[in-house]
Design an enzyme around this catalytic site. Structure first.
Site, short mmCIF file in Angstrom:
data_model
loop_
_atom_site.label_atom_id
_atom_site.label_comp_id
_atom_site.label_asym_id
_atom_site.label_seq_id
_atom_site.Cartn_x
_atom_site.Cartn_y
_atom_site.Cartn_z
N PHE A 466 -0.61 -3.99 3.39
CA PHE A 466 0.43 -4.02 2.35
C PHE A 466 1.23 -5.33 2.34
O PHE A 466 2.44 -5.31 2.17
CB PHE A 466 1.40 -2.83 2.50
CG PHE A 466 0.75 -1.52 2.85
CD1 PHE A 466 -0.37 -1.07 2.16
CD2 PHE A 466 1.24 -0.73 3.88
CE1 PHE A 466 -0.98 0.15 2.48
CE2 PHE A 466 0.65 0.48 4.20
CZ PHE A 466 -0.47 0.92 3.50
N HIS A 467 0.54 -6.47 2.46
CA HIS A 467 1.22 -7.76 2.48
C HIS A 467 0.71 -8.73 1.41
O HIS A 467 0.45 -9.89 1.71
CB HIS A 467 1.06 -8.42 3.86
CG HIS A 467 1.66 -7.66 4.99
ND1 HIS A 467 1.32 -7.91 6.31
CD2 HIS A 467 2.58 -6.67 5.02
CE1 HIS A 467 1.99 -7.10 7.10
NE2 HIS A 467 2.76 -6.33 6.34
N PRO A 468 0.56 -8.31 0.16
CA PRO A 468 0.06 -9.26 -0.84
C PRO A 468 1.08 -10.35 -1.14
O PRO A 468 2.27 -10.08 -1.32
CB PRO A 468 -0.19 -8.39 -2.07
CG PRO A 468 0.76 -7.24 -1.91
CD PRO A 468 0.83 -6.99 -0.44
#
Length: 529
Positions: A466-468
């Site tokens: 969850f680190h775009p």
């Protein structure tokens, strides 16, 4: 003054937007509007730390995006959570306070982002911070962003930390000094056992300012322009709002490029395909997508207390609930990951390129029930992937989710790091401090041995953490979408302030770096730097 006119319109009430709303409304002569597509952060599961399990995949709090089928993940498509609520991703994320490495920001500076080196950004981390140990050279106190120690420990995680040490990865007191090599429990954005999101930290204390308006359930359809100047926004439903000074997009690494493209700023061929009038040709809008792919390696253990067994019975669940109700501690106060580690995939590297998130539990996939045997998961992600993906609109409809293609493991270098990461994990789990637990690898499984087999295994167990970032890249070169002051090149009156402007992903979790970006951008907007 027209009720629809504002000095600043901020699109997105998430991690960056809440910071900007606070800082820009300090100027009492400036009228500030914060628009959030989702609702208030009054859902009880937002504030109970383990409640991320009920917020991710829930349309009340999550955009519920999905990726395209990913070749590097053996054709699997992934859920791609993004916060759709005040506080944004800080309302649904893992609560881990991590800045990354000094080298990350010095690299930004070398890439042309003047003023974004480690020495430049550290004061902004300190400005926001309210660290449990008080003020020091490395930490701030009294800020809006609370940082505390976790309120639980597990014997098996202590022993896994010993196993990391036995493998040559030392204990580290603090992951946030610019060098994060080592192992320790993560520190978290919580206050006395409750999640601390940016809506609570930055927005709630200033909601009574008469120059700040917050609107929820207000989804932006596009930015409006007069010639090459942004003049405001149009909401879904047709309502128009005007910005006298600037429109600031803080809709995140998915939402901000989507809005730019819908507004006519982006790759001309894509916009023409969907019948959108071109305002400014910006080929890189939506490109340069980077994310951390975590490889979830799970091990069955013997003789250890893990959440799998602790929560298996009604009595166990009742004890967990009672401990949280009485003391705000125990498993309900857990961040998704408790023990952290930063390591090298190769001795040739100058800084760690692997991050471990170790958990006293296991499950086949996020959202599925825990396994019915005692187990731990050692997730490991490559911190500086070379693979790049994209975000692209699929129609003129602002309600249509964009295409998200991270392109995980596309580059050979990333596949080789994945192989080395799984092998290092096996080495840690076979170290002497863990022999008493007789760990057995259940995912991906000991049958995967060769490089080719381990690449396939990575595709089977890999998932987003969850680190775009990076889809509205900042830089000084002509291809950069925004300049080092976060102004969109080629147009006036428009900035982007969120994780999408990162030219390279940070070597750690990305939420607190996003808050730092907003702090620094607020000073730029107000002419303080």
């Amino acid at each position: 003054m027209d009720g629809q006119d504002f000095d600043y319109i901020i699109v997105g009430g998430g991690s960056a937007g809440c910071v900007l709303a606070n800082r820009l409304s300090e100027d009492r002569d400036a009228r500030v509007l914060l628009l959030e597509a989702g609702g208030r952060d009054n859902y009880h599961w937002i504030h109970i730390p383990v409640g991320y399990l009920h917020c991710i995949g829930n349309p009340r709090t999550d955009w519920c995006f999905k990726t395209v089928p990913e070749p590097g993940l053996n054709g699997r498509a992934l859920g791609y959570p993004r916060g759709r609520v005040l506080g944004g991703c800080s309302s649904i994320n893992g609560m881990l306070y991590l800045r990354g490495q000094a080298r990350d920001y010095d690299t930004w500076r070398q890439l042309g982002c003047t003023g974004w080196g480690w020495d430049d950004v550290l004061p902004y981390f300190l400005k926001s911070e309210d660290h449990h140990a008080g003020a020091s050279d490395d930490h701030g106190a009294g800020g809006e962003w609370r940082v505390e120690k976790q309120r639980l420990r597990w014997d098996i995680l202590d022993d896994i930390a010993d196993a990391f040490e036995a493998t040559g990865i030392p204990r580290r007191d603090d992951f946030n000094t610019g060098d994060n090599f080592g192992v320790n429990y993560f520190e978290v954005n919580q206050r006395r056992g409750w999640r601390w999101n940016t809506a609570r930290g930055f927005l709630s204390p200033v909601r009574d300012r008469d120059n700040l308006t917050v609107r929820i359930q207000a989804q932006c359809a596009r930015v409006t322009f007069d010639g090459m100047r942004a003049t405001g926004v149009e909401l879904i439903g047709g309502e128009r709002l005007r910005a006298r000074r600037e429109v600031i997009l803080s809709a995140g690494a998915i939402g901000s490029p989507q809005l730019l493209q819908l507004s006519g700023v982006g790759p001309g061929e894509l916009l023409q395909k969907h019948g959108i009038e071109l305002v400014h040709e910006a080929p890189e809008v939506g490109r340069n997508l980077q994310d951390h792919l975590q490889l979830r390696c799970a091990y069955r253990v013997t003789g250890a207390k893990t959440l799998n067994t602790l929560s298996a019975s009604l009595w166990g669940k009742a004890r967990i609930g009672l401990e949280y109700a009485l003391f705000r501690s125990g498993p309900m106060s857990m961040a998704p990951s408790q023990l952290g580690g930063f390591a090298y995939s190769s001795p040739d590297l100058e800084t760690p390129d692997l991050e471990y998130h170790v958990q006293p539990l296991s499950l086949p996939a996020f959202g599925q029930p825990l396994d019915d045997f005692p187990a731990v998961t050692a997730s490991v992600c490559h911190l500086r992937p070379e693979s790049r993906g994209h975000v692209a609109i699929v129609s003129q409809d602002p309600s249509a989710a964009p295409q998200i293609a991270p392109n995980y493991l596309k580059e050979e270098a990333d596949r080789q790091v994945a192989v080395r990461a799984i092998r290092l994990t096996r080495q840690v789990m076979q170290a002497a401090p863990l022999t008493k637990y007789r760990p057995e690898e259940v995912r991906p499984g000991p049958e995967y041995r060769s490089d080719a087999e381990l690449v396939r295994a990575a595709g089977e167990v890999g998932t987003t953490i969850f680190h775009p970032v990076g889809t509205v890249r900042m830089g000084a070169d002509p291809g950069a979408v925004v300049d080092p002051e976060c102004r969109v090149r080629g147009v006036a009156g428009l900035r982007v302030v969120d994780a999408s402007v990162m030219p390279r992903i940070t070597s750690g979790n990305t939420n607190s770096p996003t808050i730092m970006i907003a702090e620094k951008a607020a000073d730029m907007i107000r002419g303080r730097v």
